[in-house]
Write a protein that holds these residues in place. Sequence first.
Motif, PDB file in Angstrom:
ATOM      1  N   ASP A 101      -1.855  24.522  48.005  1.00 49.59           N
ATOM      2  CA  ASP A 101      -1.382  25.216  49.193  1.00 49.59           C
ATOM      3  C   ASP A 101       0.097  25.591  49.088  1.00 49.59           C
ATOM      4  OD1 ASP A 101      -1.468  26.095  51.916  1.00 49.59           O
ATOM      5  OD2 ASP A 101      -0.332  24.282  52.401  1.00 49.59           O
ATOM      6  N   GLN A 102       0.916  24.612  48.648  1.00 54.08           N
ATOM      7  CA  GLN A 102       2.357  24.855  48.714  1.00 54.08           C
ATOM      8  C   GLN A 102       2.917  25.498  47.462  1.00 54.08           C
ATOM      9  OE1 GLN A 102       4.607  21.529  50.316  1.00 54.08           O
ATOM     10  NE2 GLN A 102       2.778  20.932  51.429  1.00 54.08           N
ATOM     11  N   ARG A 139       4.302  24.481  56.660  1.00 52.56           N
ATOM     12  CA  ARG A 139       4.213  25.933  56.545  1.00 52.56           C
ATOM     13  C   ARG A 139       3.193  26.556  57.508  1.00 52.56           C
ATOM     14  NH1 ARG A 139       3.084  29.341  51.957  1.00 52.56           N
ATOM     15  NH2 ARG A 139       1.412  27.908  51.481  1.00 52.56           N
ATOM     16  N   HIS A 140       2.091  25.827  57.683  1.00 52.40           N
ATOM     17  CA  HIS A 140       1.014  26.431  58.474  1.00 52.40           C
ATOM     18  C   HIS A 140       1.082  26.068  59.948  1.00 52.40           C
ATOM     19  CE1 HIS A 140      -0.748  28.001  54.906  1.00 52.40           C
ATOM     20  NE2 HIS A 140      -0.713  26.806  54.352  1.00 52.40           N
ATOM     21  N   ASP A 150       9.540  14.022  43.844  1.00 50.04           N
ATOM     22  CA  ASP A 150       9.610  14.047  45.296  1.00 50.04           C
ATOM     23  C   ASP A 150       8.278  14.510  45.880  1.00 50.04           C
ATOM     24  OD1 ASP A 150      11.224  13.923  47.741  1.00 50.04           O
ATOM     25  OD2 ASP A 150      10.856  16.076  47.828  1.00 50.04           O
ATOM     26  N   PHE A 151       7.714  15.527  45.268  1.00 46.77           N
ATOM     27  CA  PHE A 151       6.452  16.104  45.744  1.00 46.77           C
ATOM     28  C   PHE A 151       5.333  15.067  45.719  1.00 46.77           C
ATOM     29  CE2 PHE A 151       2.635  18.660  45.529  1.00 46.77           C
ATOM     30  CZ  PHE A 151       2.906  19.696  46.401  1.00 46.77           C
ATOM     31  N   LEU A 152       5.272  14.304  44.652  1.00 43.20           N
ATOM     32  CA  LEU A 152       4.180  13.333  44.506  1.00 43.20           C
ATOM     33  C   LEU A 152       4.545  11.951  45.056  1.00 43.20           C
ATOM     34  CD1 LEU A 152       2.862  14.209  40.938  1.00 43.20           C
ATOM     35  CD2 LEU A 152       1.931  14.901  43.130  1.00 43.20           C
ATOM     36  N   GLU A 153       5.722  11.843  45.616  1.00 48.21           N
ATOM     37  CA  GLU A 153       6.163  10.584  46.224  1.00 48.21           C
ATOM     38  C   GLU A 153       6.108   9.410  45.249  1.00 48.21           C
ATOM     39  OE1 GLU A 153       3.835  10.313  49.786  1.00 48.21           O
ATOM     40  OE2 GLU A 153       4.470  12.309  50.385  1.00 48.21           O
ATOM     41  N   GLN A 183      -8.077   9.446  48.609  1.00 47.49           N
ATOM     42  CA  GLN A 183      -7.533  10.241  49.718  1.00 47.49           C
ATOM     43  C   GLN A 183      -6.163  10.791  49.361  1.00 47.49           C
ATOM     44  OE1 GLN A 183      -7.578   7.645  53.080  1.00 47.49           O
ATOM     45  NE2 GLN A 183      -9.581   8.358  53.771  1.00 47.49           N
ATOM     46  N   ARG A 207      -5.105  14.758  48.863  1.00 47.80           N
ATOM     47  CA  ARG A 207      -4.008  15.370  49.595  1.00 47.80           C
ATOM     48  C   ARG A 207      -3.049  16.059  48.629  1.00 47.80           C
ATOM     49  NH1 ARG A 207       0.785  13.502  51.682  1.00 47.80           N
ATOM     50  NH2 ARG A 207       0.427  11.395  50.916  1.00 47.80           N
ATOM     51  N   PHE A 208      -2.767  15.385  47.504  1.00 43.30           N
ATOM     52  CA  PHE A 208      -1.836  15.996  46.552  1.00 43.30           C
ATOM     53  C   PHE A 208      -2.424  17.265  45.950  1.00 43.30           C
ATOM     54  CE2 PHE A 208       0.013  11.629  46.325  1.00 43.30           C
ATOM     55  CZ  PHE A 208       1.208  11.991  46.902  1.00 43.30           C
ATOM     56  N   MET A 216      -6.331  26.356  58.127  1.00 42.15           N
ATOM     57  CA  MET A 216      -5.520  26.809  56.985  1.00 42.15           C
ATOM     58  C   MET A 216      -5.915  28.233  56.620  1.00 42.15           C
ATOM     59  SD  MET A 216      -4.240  24.241  54.244  1.00 42.15           S
ATOM     60  CE  MET A 216      -5.366  22.982  53.755  1.00 42.15           C
ATOM     61  N   LEU A 225      16.305  13.956  45.575  1.00 47.18           N
ATOM     62  CA  LEU A 225      15.960  14.403  44.223  1.00 47.18           C
ATOM     63  C   LEU A 225      16.708  13.590  43.167  1.00 47.18           C
ATOM     64  CD1 LEU A 225      15.748  18.271  44.614  1.00 47.18           C
ATOM     65  CD2 LEU A 225      13.928  16.595  44.704  1.00 47.18           C
ATOM     66  N   ARG A 253       8.352  19.942  54.437  1.00 46.90           N
ATOM     67  CA  ARG A 253       7.181  19.858  53.573  1.00 46.90           C
ATOM     68  C   ARG A 253       5.873  19.794  54.370  1.00 46.90           C
ATOM     69  NH1 ARG A 253       5.490  15.358  49.169  1.00 46.90           N
ATOM     70  NH2 ARG A 253       3.525  16.343  48.763  1.00 46.90           N
ATOM     71  N   ASP A 299      -2.152  19.908  48.494  1.00 49.51           N
ATOM     72  CA  ASP A 299      -0.753  20.302  48.636  1.00 49.51           C
ATOM     73  C   ASP A 299      -0.303  21.196  47.489  1.00 49.51           C
ATOM     74  OD1 ASP A 299      -0.478  18.992  50.963  1.00 49.51           O
ATOM     75  OD2 ASP A 299       0.765  17.349  50.222  1.00 49.51           O
TER      76      ASP A 299
END
Lengths: 260, 656
Positions: free
Chosen positions: A205-206, B153-154, A143-146, A194, A198-199, A1, B39, B150, A202
Motif C-alpha cells: 500500500d505505502q 494515507r487513506h 523503521d518501517f518494519l519496526e 498477523q 500487516r507488513f 482501501m 532513523l 505512517r 503496508d
Amino acid sequence: MSKTIGDVILDLQNISLRFGGVKALTDISFDVREHEIRAIIGPNGAGKSSMLNVINGVYHPQEGIIIFRGRERKKMEPHQAATQGIARTFQNIALFKGMTVLDNLMTGRITRMKTRFFEHALWWGRAQREELEHRKKVEEVIDFLEIQHIRKTPVSRLPYGLQKRVELGRALAAEPSMLLLDEPMAGMNVEEKQDMCRFILDVNDQLGTTIVLIEHDMGVVMDISDRVVVLDYGKKIGDGVPEEVKNNPEVIKAYLGASH
Amino acid sequence: MPLQATITGPSDGLQTFPRLLFHHARVRGTAPAIREKDLGIWQTWSWADVAERVGALACGLASLGFQRGDHLAVIGDNRPHLYMMMSAAQCLGGVPVPLYQDAVAAEMLFVFQDAEIRFVAVEDQEQVDKLLEIREQIPQLQHIVYDDPRGMRHYNQPFLHDIHALMEMGRIHHRNHPDFLDQEVARGQPDDVSVMLYTSGTTGQPKGVCQSHGAFIAAARGSMQTDQLAPDGDILSYLPMAWVGDHLFSFAQALVVGFTINCPESSDTVTADLREIGPTYYFAPPRVFESLLTSIMIRMEDAGAFKRTLFHYFLDVAKRCGADLLDGKPVGLSDRVLYGLGNWLIYGPLRNVLGMSRIRVAYTAGAAIGPDLFRFYRSIGINLKQFYGQTETCAYVCLQPDRAIKFDSVGLPAPGVEIKIADNGEVLVKGPMLLKEYYKRPDATAESLNAEGYFLTGDAGFLDADGHLKIIDRAKDVGKLANGAMFAPNYIENKLKFFQYIKEAVCFGHDRAMVCAFINLDMGAVGNWAERRNIPYSGYADLAGKPEVCELIRECVEQVNAALTREAMVADSQIQRFLVLHKELDPDDGELTRTRKVRRNFVAKKYAVLIDALYSGKANQFITTEVKFEDGRRGQVSADLQIIDAKTFATVRKAA
C-alpha cells in the motif's frame, strides 16, 4: 482501501519447465499487474517455488515466453533480475547468520552500490558518502518494519518470526518494484502471522510494491491477495479473484481430494 | 518576527510553564531541549526550535477553535511533539490530559467522557484507530492531531490533522495575528490548572487530579534545590507520559531547570538508548532496576570462571564499603584501595554497560525497593535514591538527602512540605504542591483534604527519630491476623519480590489464622535457571507447574520466613502455604493497574477457588482462567496447581 491496480507488468506465457524427465511446470500462463498482490497456491510439489525461480531467473524454462515490463526475455540471471527491481525472500531463511540485522540489510543494497571494493576498503570520500546514503535507506526499512531494537543483534540469536521479518527487510532494502515472497508465514504463530500480513499490506500500500507470494495458509491468501493462481502437479487449475478460486470445483478437488 | 512569545520580566515572574519555555528560548536558545532518536540518529531540537514549534502548535490549535480551559488529551509514547502539544495547550490556557498509551479504547472512554475532551493529540495510526472505534460515544470530540503519518494515507476524515499541517496553520495564524500568542501566554496565571492526570484507579473509577502551574513548579524547584539539578543535565524520558513521575521529571523539571530530555527510539530500545545517551539524571521504578540486575547476574553466570570470580570478589568489596564511600563515611585504607581497583576493573565498566556512567542522581519510587537491590546500585557508585509522593502531590513529598540515606525510609520531607502522622498511622501532607481538586468530584476532594488543609495519602507510616519517613503499607491494606498481630501484605510481598525468581506476589491473611501467598515467576530468571538444569518447558504455565521450580520458590519463601522472624512486628506473618500461579498477572486481565500494581481485591475475587484451597489444606487445585490477548481475542488457560507448605521458624523474641 482504494488502490489502483495498473497494467500487466509481468506476463508469463505457456511456461514449461523440465528437470530431465520430471515435468515441474507444464504450459502455464498468467500475468501480474502493477501494485497488486498476486498469490500462487497449490498442494506440496505443485511447482510453486519453481514458478518463483522462473520469475527471478534461477531456472530457465525450456518453453514459453516471459515478458517483464514490455521486454521479452529468454535467459536472465538472478542478479539481472535484482537490478531490474525484483527482490525475493526464501522458504528456508537465507540470511547471513553471524552478521547483525543492520549488516544483513546493507547487503540488500549491494546491487545499488556504485563505488568499488578498494574505495570501500579505504572508506573515504565517495564510498563514505555512498554508504551513509545506503545506511539511511536501510534505517528507513528498519523503521518501517519496526525492528529498531534488534538493529545490532546477530541474526542467529533472533527468533524465527523476526528472522523472517529481517529477510523481508533485506528484500525491501533493494527498493524493489516487484517482491517475490516464498512462504513468508510458514511456521509462524498467529500473532507473528498477523504482524507479517500487516507488513505485506503496508509494503504493497505505502511503497506501491507489486507482490507475488506463495502461501499455504488459505485464510491469509484469501484475505490479502487481489488475485490467486492455483497450481497442481505443475499445471494451472485455477486463476482469478479469491472468491472465484474458492468456488472453483477443480481447486476444491485438488485440496480436499475427489469424492468417491 | 520569529514566531515566539516575547514576554520579558524577572525570573521570579516565571510562574507558568509557557513563560518558562519562552524564557529558556531567550536565555539558552541554542542549547538542546529535546532529543529524539529517529532513523538511528539522535536528532536535537534547541530551546528556540521547541519554542517556535510550541508557538506554531498553539496558534494552530487556536485556529481550530481551542478555547481557554479546553482539555487536550495526549496519547502516545514519549514523543517530542506530544510534549510540545502539552506546552501548546498550556500557552492557550488549556489543560493537557495525558492518557496511558497502552490502554484499550474502552478504558479511554471514561476519561474522554469525564473530561469532555474536544481535542486530542496522538502518536500514530494505532491510537487514531482506537479513537475512531469509540467516536460514536464521544460526540463532543472535534479534532484529532497525529504525529506519525505512517499508515494514515487513506484516512480522509476532515477532523484528522497531521501535526505538521497544524504547525503550518499556526504559522499562518501568527502572521495574521502577531500579538495573539503573547497575549494568551500573558493571561496564564500560576493558579491555573496546568495538567490533569488521572489516578490509575486501584480503587474504583479513575479520578482526574487537577494540578496548577504553581504546584508543579514548586515541586520542580524544590527537587532542583535538593539535588542541585543543572541545565547541562540529560534525562531519558521513557515512562508513560500519563504518569505523574514523567510529568514531574520530563516536563516540569525540564522546564524549570532547563535540562535536556531524550526520547528513545521505541519502547523496545530503551536499554540501548540509555547506554547511548548516558543520562545524568535518571528515574526508573524498582522493577526496572531489578530486571537490570537480573540480566547482569544471568550474563555473569555465562561468563568464564576467572571473570566470574573477579566479579563476585569485587562485588563483595563493594557491598562492604561502597555505600559508605558514597555517603562520605569513614572507610579503612585497604578497603579504599580495593574499591579503587574494583572501580577500575568492575564497577566502572558495569556502570558503563548499564548506561549509568554519567549519573549524578538516580531515583526510584512507585513501589518499595528491596534493600539489597538498593544497596547494590549504591555500592557500585550510583547515587540511587528514593522519593515518595502521589499524583495528588506532584510526586513530591519526601526525598532522600545525599549522604544521609536510610535504606528503609523514603527520606526527609522535601523543601516546603509539612508531614503529620494521623492517629491511625496515616501519613498526612501539606504544601504548595497539593492538588487543586479532583475534576468534577467535590466529594472526593473533600474526602482527601482535611479541614487543616492536609492531604490524606492513604499510606500508613511513621517518622523515625531523625525525621525520616518510613512507609509500611497502604493504610487500607494493613490488616490483622486472626490472633490480632499486624498483617502488612505489601511488606511481605516486597520481601518475596526481591528474589530474582519472583516477579510478583500476592499475600493473604487479613482475619485469617495464617498467611498464604500467590507467586508469579520471573520468566527470564526462572527460564534461564531451568535451561541450565536441563528442565524442558513449553511456556509459563508449564514452567510454573514443574516440581523443581516449586522447590526453588519454596526455598525463597522459607528465606523470607526466616527474615520475618527477626522483626517482632511482623513475625507472625510467616508464609505457611503458597502456590505458583499458572498465568502471569496482567493489566489486560484487570489483575494489575496500568502502573503494574496488584489489584488485590480483584485478584482475591477472581482466584477465590485457589484461596479456599490454600486455607482448606488441599494439596492441589484445578483451575481454568480466561485470558485476554493483546489483540483483544480471548483464550483459556487451565492447570492443576500444586499447593506447597513452607517451613516456618520459631520467633526469636528479644532476649528477656
